[in-house]
Design a protein around this motif. Structure first.
Motif, PDB file in Angstrom:
ATOM      1  N   THR A 230       0.861  -1.181   0.000  1.00 19.72           N
ATOM      2  CA  THR A 230       0.000   0.000   0.000  1.00 19.72           C
ATOM      3  C   THR A 230       0.894   1.227   0.000  1.00 19.72           C
ATOM      4  OG1 THR A 230      -0.109   0.061   2.428  1.00 19.72           O
ATOM      5  CG2 THR A 230      -1.794  -1.225   1.267  1.00 19.72           C
ATOM      6  N   GLN A 231       0.345   2.367  -0.326  1.00 19.88           N
ATOM      7  CA  GLN A 231       1.159   3.585  -0.371  1.00 19.88           C
ATOM      8  C   GLN A 231       0.347   4.796   0.076  1.00 19.88           C
ATOM      9  OE1 GLN A 231       2.399   3.779  -4.474  1.00 19.88           O
ATOM     10  NE2 GLN A 231       0.431   4.550  -5.190  1.00 19.88           N
ATOM     11  N   ASP A 232       1.069   5.843   0.474  1.00 16.23           N
ATOM     12  CA  ASP A 232       0.383   7.074   0.869  1.00 16.23           C
ATOM     13  C   ASP A 232       0.149   7.947  -0.360  1.00 16.23           C
ATOM     14  OD1 ASP A 232       2.837   8.229   0.273  1.00 16.23           O
ATOM     15  OD2 ASP A 232       3.421   8.539   2.355  1.00 16.23           O
ATOM     16  N   GLU A 233      -0.346   9.150  -0.144  1.00 16.59           N
ATOM     17  CA  GLU A 233      -0.699  10.030  -1.258  1.00 16.59           C
ATOM     18  C   GLU A 233       0.504  10.441  -2.093  1.00 16.59           C
ATOM     19  OE1 GLU A 233      -2.787  13.312   0.412  1.00 16.59           O
ATOM     20  OE2 GLU A 233      -4.596  12.148   0.882  1.00 16.59           O
ATOM     21  N   SER A 234       1.692  10.407  -1.482  1.00 13.01           N
ATOM     22  CA  SER A 234       2.903  10.778  -2.222  1.00 13.01           C
ATOM     23  C   SER A 234       3.532   9.594  -2.956  1.00 13.01           C
ATOM     24  CB  SER A 234       3.932  11.400  -1.269  1.00 13.01           C
ATOM     25  OG  SER A 234       4.377  10.447  -0.322  1.00 13.01           O
ATOM     26  N   GLY A 235       2.935   8.421  -2.799  1.00 13.79           N
ATOM     27  CA  GLY A 235       3.473   7.240  -3.464  1.00 13.79           C
ATOM     28  C   GLY A 235       4.473   6.465  -2.639  1.00 13.79           C
TER      29      GLY A 235
ATOM     30  N   HIS B 137       2.767  -0.375   3.697  1.00 12.33           N
ATOM     31  CA  HIS B 137       2.710  -1.732   4.230  1.00 12.33           C
ATOM     32  C   HIS B 137       2.740  -2.754   3.105  1.00 12.33           C
ATOM     33  CE1 HIS B 137       2.027  -0.666   8.447  1.00 12.33           C
ATOM     34  NE2 HIS B 137       1.325   0.345   7.970  1.00 12.33           N
ATOM     35  N   SER B 138       3.246  -3.918   3.422  1.00 13.44           N
ATOM     36  CA  SER B 138       3.379  -4.971   2.417  1.00 13.44           C
ATOM     37  C   SER B 138       2.174  -5.904   2.428  1.00 13.44           C
ATOM     38  CB  SER B 138       4.644  -5.793   2.682  1.00 13.44           C
ATOM     39  OG  SER B 138       4.416  -6.753   3.704  1.00 13.44           O
TER      40      SER B 138
END
Length: 256
Positions: free
Chosen positions: A86-91, A95-96
């Motif tokens: 998963t990623q945040d808004e900045s890419g 988490h895996s």
């Protein structure tokens, strides 16, 4: 008149000294017994090592099977395979997939402690990251038990390509023909909670001639249908490439 010479009395001669002979025989017997012991010890040690390796391989096969089964559980509930991360808004990766499938590994309590909105290595997730997840540790991996060698292969034509999710119907090569996760080399060991996996190049550049994993002669892979195989150093690289693609259209004869 000549004096008669006294006749030699054979019976009066001392018997030959057998001490040296006995010593030599004793030394010879010592070396023979010692050699036999060393041969036995070598064979016994080799057999013990081979048995330990076989038991470790079976144990790891069961662990990667549990992981593959957990991924199937995620797929059944969500309709797709988990993203690689998963990623945040900045890419930035947060988490895996290993974190996302925890509830299907029987680790719901641990999963509930993780703040998915915060990075895996944030202070709020530190306690969770310091928890051992037995399924993620190869029995031959040294250390605290917090590291793993089980990886997805990040590949734009693979099942786990990044933050996107792949649906089963998108795997047109067949779930049974497509690699989902692999057991990686010892030098790649990472924290189980870390969103870090093998790149396509890293996987193809395994030391295929010697050390592909902690196990002698090969490594475990889990296919997208959940089946587990042990691939060896004799595998053809073109076949390996075909196994990694989800919809490459390559003819595959796995010969399992």
């Amino acid at each position: 008149m000549d004096k008669l010479r006294p006749q030699s009395d054979v019976n009066s001669q001392p018997p030959p000294d057998s001490t040296n002979t006995k010593v030599l025989l004793a030394i010879l017997a010592f070396f023979v017994i010692g050699s036999l012991f060393l041969v036995w010890k070598h064979n016994f040690s080799s057999a013990a090592i081979a048995l330990a390796q076989a038991e470790a391989r079976i144990a790891c096969s069961r662990k990667i099977h549990a992981i593959a089964k957990a991924i199937q559980g995620y797929k059944d509930e969500h309709g797709s395979f988990p993203p690689a991360f998963t990623q945040d808004e900045s890419g930035r990766p947060l988490h895996s997939w290993r974190t996302l499938i925890l509830p299907y590994l029987g680790e719901r309590a641990l999963y509930a402690k993780i703040d998915l909105s915060q990075p895996w290595d944030s202070e709020v997730n530190r306690k969770a990251s310091e928890t051992v997840v037995d399924a993620y540790q190869c029995t031959l991996e040294p250390g605290t038990g917090l590291n793993t060698n089980y990886f997805a292969v990040i590949f734009d034509r693979g099942v786990m390509a990044g933050p996107g999710q792949t649906k089963p119907e998108q795997i047109t090569d067949g779930l049974d023909n497509t690699v989902l996760i692999v057991e990686g080399p010892p030098g790649k060991s990472i924290s189980w909670i870390e969103p870090n996996d093998l790149s396509f190049r890293e996987f193809l550049e395994f030391d295929w001639e010697s050390k592909m994993s902690h196990h002698v002669g090969g490594t475990h892979v889990a296919m997208a249908d959940g089946k587990i195989f042990f691939i060896t150093i004799s595998i053809d690289q073109r076949k390996l490439l075909s196994m990694l693609t989800a919809s490459g259209g390559e003819p595959i004869d796995l010969g399992w």
